[in-house]
Design a protein around this motif. Structure first.
Motif, PDB file in Angstrom:
ATOM      1  N   LEU A   1      36.528  30.460  38.037  1.00  0.00           N
ATOM      2  CA  LEU A   1      37.090  31.390  37.050  1.00  0.00           C
ATOM      3  C   LEU A   1      36.014  32.252  36.411  1.00  0.00           C
ATOM      4  CD1 LEU A   1      39.736  29.124  35.282  1.00  0.00           C
ATOM      5  CD2 LEU A   1      40.195  31.100  36.737  1.00  0.00           C
ATOM      6  N   GLU A   2      34.881  31.635  36.104  1.00  0.00           N
ATOM      7  CA  GLU A   2      33.781  32.410  35.526  1.00  0.00           C
ATOM      8  C   GLU A   2      33.304  33.480  36.505  1.00  0.00           C
ATOM      9  OE1 GLU A   2      31.916  29.060  32.453  1.00  0.00           O
ATOM     10  OE2 GLU A   2      31.097  29.281  34.501  1.00  0.00           O
ATOM     11  N   ASN A   3      33.272  33.139  37.784  1.00  0.00           N
ATOM     12  CA  ASN A   3      32.860  34.110  38.800  1.00  0.00           C
ATOM     13  C   ASN A   3      33.892  35.216  38.987  1.00  0.00           C
ATOM     14  OD1 ASN A   3      30.227  33.418  39.784  1.00  0.00           O
ATOM     15  ND2 ASN A   3      31.115  31.549  40.608  1.00  0.00           N
ATOM     16  N   SER A   4      35.185  34.846  38.973  1.00  0.00           N
ATOM     17  CA  SER A   4      36.225  35.879  39.134  1.00  0.00           C
ATOM     18  C   SER A   4      36.221  36.830  37.949  1.00  0.00           C
ATOM     19  CB  SER A   4      37.611  35.239  39.321  1.00  0.00           C
ATOM     20  OG  SER A   4      38.028  34.548  38.169  1.00  0.00           O
ATOM     21  N   ALA A   5      36.027  36.295  36.731  1.00  0.00           N
ATOM     22  CA  ALA A   5      35.962  37.139  35.529  1.00  0.00           C
ATOM     23  C   ALA A   5      34.732  38.046  35.579  1.00  0.00           C
ATOM     24  CB  ALA A   5      35.930  36.271  34.275  1.00  0.00           C
ATOM     25  N   ARG A   6      33.614  37.492  36.020  1.00  0.00           N
ATOM     26  CA  ARG A   6      32.379  38.286  36.109  1.00  0.00           C
ATOM     27  C   ARG A   6      32.534  39.450  37.089  1.00  0.00           C
ATOM     28  NH1 ARG A   6      29.002  38.235  39.990  1.00  0.00           N
ATOM     29  NH2 ARG A   6      29.705  36.216  40.795  1.00  0.00           N
ATOM     30  N   ILE A   7      33.087  39.152  38.272  1.00  0.00           N
ATOM     31  CA  ILE A   7      33.274  40.205  39.283  1.00  0.00           C
ATOM     32  C   ILE A   7      34.220  41.279  38.767  1.00  0.00           C
ATOM     33  CG2 ILE A   7      34.332  40.684  41.536  1.00  0.00           C
ATOM     34  CD1 ILE A   7      33.190  37.999  42.508  1.00  0.00           C
ATOM     35  N   ALA A   8      35.339  40.853  38.182  1.00  0.00           N
ATOM     36  CA  ALA A   8      36.338  41.819  37.694  1.00  0.00           C
ATOM     37  C   ALA A   8      35.747  42.711  36.606  1.00  0.00           C
ATOM     38  CB  ALA A   8      37.571  41.088  37.176  1.00  0.00           C
ATOM     39  N   LYS A   9      34.982  42.116  35.701  1.00  0.00           N
ATOM     40  CA  LYS A   9      34.401  42.918  34.608  1.00  0.00           C
ATOM     41  C   LYS A   9      33.355  43.890  35.144  1.00  0.00           C
ATOM     42  CE  LYS A   9      32.742  42.632  29.895  1.00  0.00           C
ATOM     43  NZ  LYS A   9      32.427  41.767  28.743  1.00  0.00           N
ATOM     44  N   ASP A  10      32.545  43.440  36.105  1.00  0.00           N
ATOM     45  CA  ASP A  10      31.539  44.325  36.710  1.00  0.00           C
ATOM     46  C   ASP A  10      32.221  45.515  37.393  1.00  0.00           C
ATOM     47  OD1 ASP A  10      29.489  42.728  35.867  1.00  0.00           O
ATOM     48  OD2 ASP A  10      29.129  41.770  37.814  1.00  0.00           O
ATOM     49  N   VAL A  11      33.310  45.242  38.103  1.00  0.00           N
ATOM     50  CA  VAL A  11      34.049  46.311  38.785  1.00  0.00           C
ATOM     51  C   VAL A  11      34.582  47.313  37.774  1.00  0.00           C
ATOM     52  CG1 VAL A  11      36.185  46.804  40.071  1.00  0.00           C
ATOM     53  CG2 VAL A  11      34.642  44.991  40.854  1.00  0.00           C
ATOM     54  N   LEU A  12      35.180  46.806  36.704  1.00  0.00           N
ATOM     55  CA  LEU A  12      35.762  47.685  35.678  1.00  0.00           C
ATOM     56  C   LEU A  12      34.694  48.549  35.000  1.00  0.00           C
ATOM     57  CD1 LEU A  12      38.302  45.159  34.156  1.00  0.00           C
ATOM     58  CD2 LEU A  12      38.902  47.342  35.240  1.00  0.00           C
ATOM     59  N   LEU A  13      33.535  47.976  34.753  1.00  0.00           N
ATOM     60  CA  LEU A  13      32.450  48.748  34.129  1.00  0.00           C
ATOM     61  C   LEU A  13      31.958  49.851  35.062  1.00  0.00           C
ATOM     62  CD1 LEU A  13      30.452  45.859  32.412  1.00  0.00           C
ATOM     63  CD2 LEU A  13      31.661  47.731  31.249  1.00  0.00           C
ATOM     64  N   LYS A  14      31.821  49.525  36.346  1.00  0.00           N
ATOM     65  CA  LYS A  14      31.392  50.535  37.327  1.00  0.00           C
ATOM     66  C   LYS A  14      32.422  51.647  37.443  1.00  0.00           C
ATOM     67  CE  LYS A  14      28.651  47.341  40.144  1.00  0.00           C
ATOM     68  NZ  LYS A  14      28.615  46.551  41.394  1.00  0.00           N
TER      69      LYS A  14
ATOM     70  N   GLU B   1      39.407  47.392  25.790  1.00  0.00           N
ATOM     71  CA  GLU B   1      38.296  48.161  26.349  1.00  0.00           C
ATOM     72  C   GLU B   1      38.680  48.897  27.627  1.00  0.00           C
ATOM     73  OE1 GLU B   1      33.690  47.524  27.964  1.00  0.00           O
ATOM     74  OE2 GLU B   1      34.821  45.816  27.155  1.00  0.00           O
ATOM     75  N   PHE B   2      39.434  48.220  28.504  1.00  0.00           N
ATOM     76  CA  PHE B   2      39.690  48.803  29.827  1.00  0.00           C
ATOM     77  C   PHE B   2      41.128  49.285  30.033  1.00  0.00           C
ATOM     78  CE2 PHE B   2      36.279  45.585  30.524  1.00  0.00           C
ATOM     79  CZ  PHE B   2      35.260  46.470  30.832  1.00  0.00           C
ATOM     80  N   GLY B   3      42.038  48.820  29.166  1.00  0.00           N
ATOM     81  CA  GLY B   3      43.437  49.198  29.352  1.00  0.00           C
ATOM     82  C   GLY B   3      43.954  50.172  28.322  1.00  0.00           C
ATOM     83  N   TYR B   4      43.636  49.914  27.084  1.00  0.00           N
ATOM     84  CA  TYR B   4      44.174  50.712  25.981  1.00  0.00           C
ATOM     85  C   TYR B   4      43.703  52.160  26.078  1.00  0.00           C
ATOM     86  CZ  TYR B   4      45.864  51.811  21.304  1.00  0.00           C
ATOM     87  OH  TYR B   4      46.548  52.347  20.249  1.00  0.00           O
ATOM     88  N   GLY B   5      44.664  53.097  25.982  1.00  0.00           N
ATOM     89  CA  GLY B   5      44.321  54.517  26.030  1.00  0.00           C
ATOM     90  C   GLY B   5      44.104  55.057  27.427  1.00  0.00           C
ATOM     91  N   THR B   6      44.363  54.235  28.464  1.00  0.00           N
ATOM     92  CA  THR B   6      44.238  54.682  29.854  1.00  0.00           C
ATOM     93  C   THR B   6      45.598  54.571  30.539  1.00  0.00           C
ATOM     94  OG1 THR B   6      43.813  52.512  30.874  1.00  0.00           O
ATOM     95  CG2 THR B   6      41.938  53.645  29.857  1.00  0.00           C
ATOM     96  N   GLN B   7      45.654  55.015  31.800  1.00  0.00           N
ATOM     97  CA  GLN B   7      46.902  54.898  32.568  1.00  0.00           C
ATOM     98  C   GLN B   7      47.298  53.439  32.775  1.00  0.00           C
ATOM     99  OE1 GLN B   7      45.811  57.330  35.988  1.00  0.00           O
ATOM    100  NE2 GLN B   7      47.255  58.898  35.334  1.00  0.00           N
ATOM    101  N   LEU B   8      46.316  52.547  32.744  1.00  0.00           N
ATOM    102  CA  LEU B   8      46.602  51.122  32.930  1.00  0.00           C
ATOM    103  C   LEU B   8      47.443  50.565  31.793  1.00  0.00           C
ATOM    104  CD1 LEU B   8      43.157  49.802  34.206  1.00  0.00           C
ATOM    105  CD2 LEU B   8      45.171  50.367  35.553  1.00  0.00           C
TER     106      LEU B   8
END
Length: 466
Positions: free
Chosen positions: A319-332, A402-409
């Motif tokens: 879970l820590e790895n999946s969260a890390r990957i997802a957050k890195d992707v979102l930041l990029k 951070e990643f959803g609010y105010g965006t199309q997501l």
């Protein structure tokens, strides 16, 4: 499918020109040029010039062939298909209806060309969830196609399949299943049993079985799909991996956790060979594996506490790895957004990638909270586990903002549902915390949280009914 005027309907719903009419003047010549050029722009994704050309083609067809000629119907259909793709449904519907009216007057109401246009109109109603109207169009189209083309024709099977999807959405799963199975049989008998169309329909039927909790039937179809992908693409292919993950999810639902875990791990090994490190699909598989370990821990919590806790530790790592990957992707992706907006196609791809990453991040963080709470249920309760659970849920709220609010997501039903689930778990945890002495103050108050839950529930209800 050929019409009297020689037009052919292709899979996109647009009509090709193979005109055999003897009428020829400046308007018919322009109609031909506008239609061909409009189709070219349409398939390049350049919808604005395509729209102008299709509109001009209607006018030239009316002036060159006459107001009630099938060429006008063909031109109306093409512009209607474009509006359907653009989701400008109010503009598309009258054009489809005009095309149907012209074809009925010219060929008669029982002509197969009427059926083809009714099928397109049914698709328009289907995407708008106007199910009664969609059903009526597909039923009439199916009757016409069957009578003229024959009951083993792939076009007949296509309308049959679409009618099945409408019936499923209306809750008539038995009738839907029968129609989709018949459409699959027609494809098999026509030598299309390994086509992408067949595979898509088989996959859709398996989803119907899952939603109706017929997991054994779903498993059978998914094993067939995986076998087909292994034979045609090989195990180390994204097609086989996708089929294997779908089967593993079904096995997990039916409680076959050992085989599910084995399949997920096999998929992960193949993904690591095919995808770059940190790809979101690898993060998604980490999440699947973690949830499977958590279910195994739940099964053995009363019989083997030590092993159950060991499973939870393994799950936590994933879970820590999946969260890390997802957050890195979102930041990029956040940094790439401005550049991506200049290229419509890549922008759509990036939005889909971003959507998957945010869903995985929210689910991973919420699962981490659930995992910490499970530890307290298996062993002697520890306050540090409660703090860890709260921290994960607060991170979940922060990630959405951070990643959803105010965006199309923010408009995604799936994203908002995950956010709501996180809010409710955090609310329950804080409510329980208020009864505990010496508890550390949370950065968000319970009344604020309840108000946010209320607003989010209203948004979701509005999306569901809209």
């Amino acid at each position: 499918m050929k019409s009297k005027s020689g037009d052919i309907m292709d899979e996109s719903g647009l009509e090709k020109i193979e005109d055999g009419s003897v009428v020829s003047n400046i308007h018919t010549s322009k109609w031909r040029v506008f239609t061909d050029s409009g189709r070219d722009y349409f398939f390049q994704g350049k919808l604005e010039p395509a729209e102008r050309l299709f509109g001009s083609a209607i006018q030239e067809a009316k002036e060159g062939f006459g107001e009630k000629d099938p060429h006008v119907a063909s031109a109306c259909n093409n512009l209607a298909e474009l509006y359907r793709v653009k989701k400008e449904f109010d503009k598309a519907e009258p054009l489809y209806l005009e095309a149907v009216s012209i074809l009925e007057d010219f060929y008669g109401p029982e002509d197969v060309r009427v059926g083809a246009t009714l099928h397109n109109l049914g698709q328009l109603y289907l995407v708008q969830r106007k199910l009664e109207k969609a059903c009526a169009c597909y039923e009439r189209a199916l009757k016409l196609k069957g009578r003229v083309l024959g009951y083993n024709h792939p076009d007949y099977a296509e309308t049959m399949y679409h009618l099945g999807t409408v019936l499923h959405m209306q809750g008539k799963d038995t009738d839907a299943e029968a129609l989709i199975l018949d459409s699959l049989k027609i494809l098999e008998e026509g030598g299309q049993g390994e086509s992408m169309t067949y595979i898509r329909r088989l996959r859709y039927l398996s989803q119907i079985y899952i939603r109706s909790n017929h997991l054994a039937e779903a498993e059978k179809l998914q094993r067939k799909l995986l076998h087909m992908m292994e034979l045609s693409k090989g195990w180390n292919s994204m097609e086989a991996i996708t089929a294997a993950e779908a089967l593993a999810l079904t096995l997990r639902l039916s409680g076959q956790l050992g085989e599910a875990l084995e399949l997920f791990e096999k998929c992960l090994n193949a993904q690591k060979k095919l995808l770059p490190e940190g790809h979101i699909q690898i993060g998604g598989n980490f999440l699947h594996i973690a949830k499977t370990f958590m279910l195994q821990a739940s099964q053995m919590r009363r019989t083997d506490k030590s092993e159950a806790l060991s499973k939870l530790e393994k799950a936590k790592n994933y879970l820590e790895n999946s969260a890390r990957i997802a957050k890195d992707v979102l930041l990029k992706l956040k940094n790439q957004k401005i550049k991506a907006q200049k290229h419509e196609k890549s922008s759509v791809t990036l939005r889909n990638y971003e959507h998957a990453a945010l869903v995985i991040l929210l689910q991973s963080l919420e699962s981490l909270a659930a995992l910490e709470m499970s530890k307290n249920e298996i062993q002697e309760p520890k306050e540090e586990n409660l703090h860890a659970a709260e921290d994960s849920l607060l991170q979940c709220v922060t990630a959405y903002k951070e990643f959803g609010y105010g965006t199309q997501l923010q408009d995604s039903f799936e994203v908002k549902s995950e956010y709501l689930s996180c809010l409710k778990h955090l609310s329950a945890l804080l409510a329980n915390k208020e009864t505990t002495l010496n508890s550390k103050a949370s950065p968000i108050s319970l009344p604020e949280l309840k108000e946010e839950i209320r607003r989010t529930e209203i948004d979701l209800r509005s999306q569901k009914t809209g």
